[in-house]
Design an enzyme around this catalytic site. Structure first.
Site, mmCIF file in Angstrom:
data_model
loop_
_atom_site.group_PDB
_atom_site.id
_atom_site.type_symbol
_atom_site.label_atom_id
_atom_site.label_comp_id
_atom_site.label_asym_id
_atom_site.label_seq_id
_atom_site.Cartn_x
_atom_site.Cartn_y
_atom_site.Cartn_z
ATOM 1 C CG HIS A 170 -0.350 0.206 2.531
ATOM 2 N ND1 HIS A 170 -0.089 -0.829 3.394
ATOM 3 C CD2 HIS A 170 0.047 1.329 3.182
ATOM 4 C CE1 HIS A 170 0.430 -0.351 4.512
ATOM 5 N NE2 HIS A 170 0.532 0.962 4.399
ATOM 6 C CG ASP A 201 0.108 -4.205 2.803
ATOM 7 O OD1 ASP A 201 0.481 -3.578 1.795
ATOM 8 O OD2 ASP A 201 -0.308 -3.656 3.838
ATOM 9 C CB SER A 279 3.394 1.390 6.333
ATOM 10 O OG SER A 279 2.188 1.392 7.039
#
Length: 633
Positions: A170, A201, A279
């Site tokens: 993402h 992911d 992230s």
């Protein structure tokens, strides 16, 4: 929000480590700083917590942030004594030797033993953590011939062997440009995307400039950690521009919902919050091995300090898949829906004997290879020789159980699995192939531009979760029409390319008077022929020689247009709304039409970008299913 740990320090000499380990609180200490101290601690009752139970020989990824609000100096004192299963080489020379003649690298090259000098507080492993800068340009799913205004994001990543960088999918979703910067450097390097694993992911990047890789030791991986093991998360979260180091412990290990990919894979929960920008950053154990990638957190009024990291088995599956196939092929599924068999009356009625345990197969996806061997109301007793309990779990580690879907996720696409079934009271064995799931309404479109087709102002597009999110917002699973939600949640594709084709909207014109208020309704058939997908619809319209186009819609609605008049009016309507083509490049005749009109969507660069990007994720936040709101960070 917990306090941030002090900057990482270089490892002290062995005598200082041993002295620090001896000063640790015996209630929280498990491991010493040297092999001799570890052996002494193992033989001393005070050296271990009684509730901890036996430790596994393997370690793996964990999460981010310091939820306890305390510094973690005692956890650093444990370095050097954890079990070594799984590491990888960090020597640049050794990595070059391993990868010589093979640009993609050997499978598992990042999982070789590493030098014990590299520990969680070592500057060496910090040098492998990078800041990722991405420019995103998302498609406008409601007006699929357009794109939204571009925006930028910052996230984290880390280097592994083979001149590669791992981050979250993402973080590079619908990317148009990706750049990375090393710690302490003022120069950004342009990166290219090698692979994007939407379900897990994870994305893999590389940098062509040799200067970027000078003097850096790649991160190597540990194995799955134990509960309460300490983890250190490194990244570039909001609140500053420099690297942040936070700490936490492993709270839970189980099959988890991955928000970005809408998949159920193994995940590690930690007690530290993961903030925006973390992230893609690595989570290290006290021995300096990476045990996971930070990727999402749970935001709920009844929950605090819950973060998640992607564990090593999932990371290893992604890397090995890329190296074996030259690209990401995904995580396979068995293709069945099942229910628990905990009720004794049901087990007796299904002719199960007292020693039988398993789950009841409710439905089998028509597109799954297992459809030929498994039928509704069969009982699945075991998967690849591992017995399945009545609650759908299998043994995981000492004293732990986990959903049997974990066993499926460990396989690769097109691999075989052996099933033991109970059919009408008789045990049978079947070998089935595993394939990637086929969704009637997909959660992602793999970064490709959305399909559309326009005739007489009627705009048709396939139903996807990104489209529903664009039309109904983040709460689409509450606000979208019930029939669409029913197809999303319960309907199965009958053939691999089947789609739910929608009449998205009507661009008002004289030819379509009376139909202007129709929107987001499924097209069931055209002139009596059931519509399978967008390509089928375009072929039916282009090849129609009947006087009228009869569109049969859901809810028994009908749209009728004169064929010649409808086709003649299309170009005028397109010009009125500044639309360059009546169809997207992926449809029959679309590439030629786009090239004739000079549409930028027809370029090879746009197609390549669509193939590499992860799909349809918003700007980093979304719900993780009913009952809890899990958001990507």
């Amino acid at each position: 929000m917990g306090k941030t740990d002090p900057p990482p320090r270089k490892r002290q000499k062995a005598g200082e480590d041993e002295a620090q380990a001896q000063q640790e609180d015996t209630d929280t200490s498990q491991l010493a700083a040297t092999d001799e101290a570890a052996a002494a601690a193992a033989s001393t009752p005070a050296g271990r917590k009684a509730p901890r139970g036996p430790r596994a020989a393997a370690e793996q990824p964990a999460a981010a942030g310091d939820a306890s609000g305390q510094q973690q100096p005692q956890q650093r004192g444990r370095k050097g004594s954890r079990r070594q299963g799984g590491g990888g080489t960090t020597s640049a020379a050794a990595a070059a030797a391993d990868l010589a003649g093979d640009p993609a690298g050997k499978p598992g090259a990042a999982f070789q033993p590493r030098d014990r000098r590299f520990t969680a507080d070592s500057d060496t492993i910090m040098e492998a953590v990078v800041k990722v800068f991405c420019i995103h340009t998302e498609p406008n799913f409601s007006l699929p011939w357009q794109r939204k205004r571009q925006y930028s994001s910052n996230s984290s990543g880390f280097m592994i062997s083979g001149r590669r960088i791992l981050t979250n999918a993402h973080c590079v979703d619908h990317h148009t440009q990706v750049k990375v910067k090393r710690r302490g450097s003022d120069k950004k390097f342009v990166a290219s995307v090698l692979a994007v694993g939407t379900e897990c992911d994870i994305a893999m990047l590389t940098v062509d400039d040799d200067a970027f890789w000078e003097g850096v030791e790649p991160v190597v991986f540990g194995s799955l950690p134990q509960l309460q093991d300490a983890v250190t998360v490194v990244g570039y979260p909001i609140g500053g521009d420099t690297m942040s180091v936070t700490s936490g412990v492993v709270s839970r290990i189980e099959v988890t919902s991955y928000v970005h990919g809408a998949a159920e894979l193994l995940g590690i929960q930690i007690d530290a919050a993961i903030n925006s920008g973390n992230s893609g950053g690595p989570a290290f154990n006290s021995s300096g091995r990476c045990i996971g990638i930070a990727f999402q957190s749970l935001k709920h009024e009844d929950a605090e300090n819950i973060g998640y990291i992607i564990p090593e088995p999932v990371i290893a599956h992604f890397i090995n898949d890329y190296e074996r196939n030259g690209g990401y092929t995904g995580f396979p599924c068995l293709g069945v829906e099942w229910q628990k068999l905990e009720n004794p009356d049901m087990r007796k009625a299904l002719k199960m004997k007292p020693h039988h345990k398993g789950v009841l197969v409710r439905r089998v996806e028509p597109t799954a290879p297992a459809h030929a061997a498994v039928a509704a109301y069969d009982i699945l007793l075991s998967f690849d020789g591992v017995d399945i309990s009545n609650d759908g779990t299998v043994p995981f580690r000492s004293g732990e159980r986990i959903s049997f879907s974990y066993l499926v996720s460990q396989k690769y696409t097109n691999e075989e699995a052996v099933l033991r079934l109970l059919k009408d009271g008789k045990e049978v064995t079947a070998s089935v192939s595993l394939a990637a799931p086929v969704k009637l309404i997909p959660f992602h479109i793999k970064g490709a531009p959305p399909s559309y087709f326009i005739v007489a102002g009627l705009v048709f597009t396939p139903a996807t979760v990104p489209y529903m999110r664009s039309e109904y917002g983040k709460e689409y699973d509450f606000d979208a029409p019930v029939k669409l939600l029913d197809k999303l949640m319960h309907h199965m594709a009958e053939q691999p390319r089947q789609q739910v084709v929608l009449l998205s909207q009507v661009l008002a014109a004289e030819v379509n008077i009376g139909y202007e208020e129709m929107l987001n309704t499924q097209v069931v058939a055209l002139n009596g022929v059931k519509v399978v997908d967008m390509r089928h619809l375009v072929s039916l319209v282009d090849g129609c020689s009947d006087e009228y186009l009869h569109f049969d819609l859901d809810y028994n609605q009908k749209v009728v247009l004169a064929t010649a008049h409808a086709k003649a009016a299309t170009q005028e309507i397109l010009a009125m709304h500044c639309i360059s083509s009546d169809r997207s490049p992926d449809l029959p005749g679309g590439a030629a039409a786009a090239a004739a009109n000079g549409a930028p969507g027809s370029s090879a660069a746009a197609a390549a970008n669509g193939a590499d990007a992860a799909a349809a994720a918003g700007k980093g936040k979304e719900k993780a299913g009913s009952g809890k709101s899990s958001r990507r960070r």
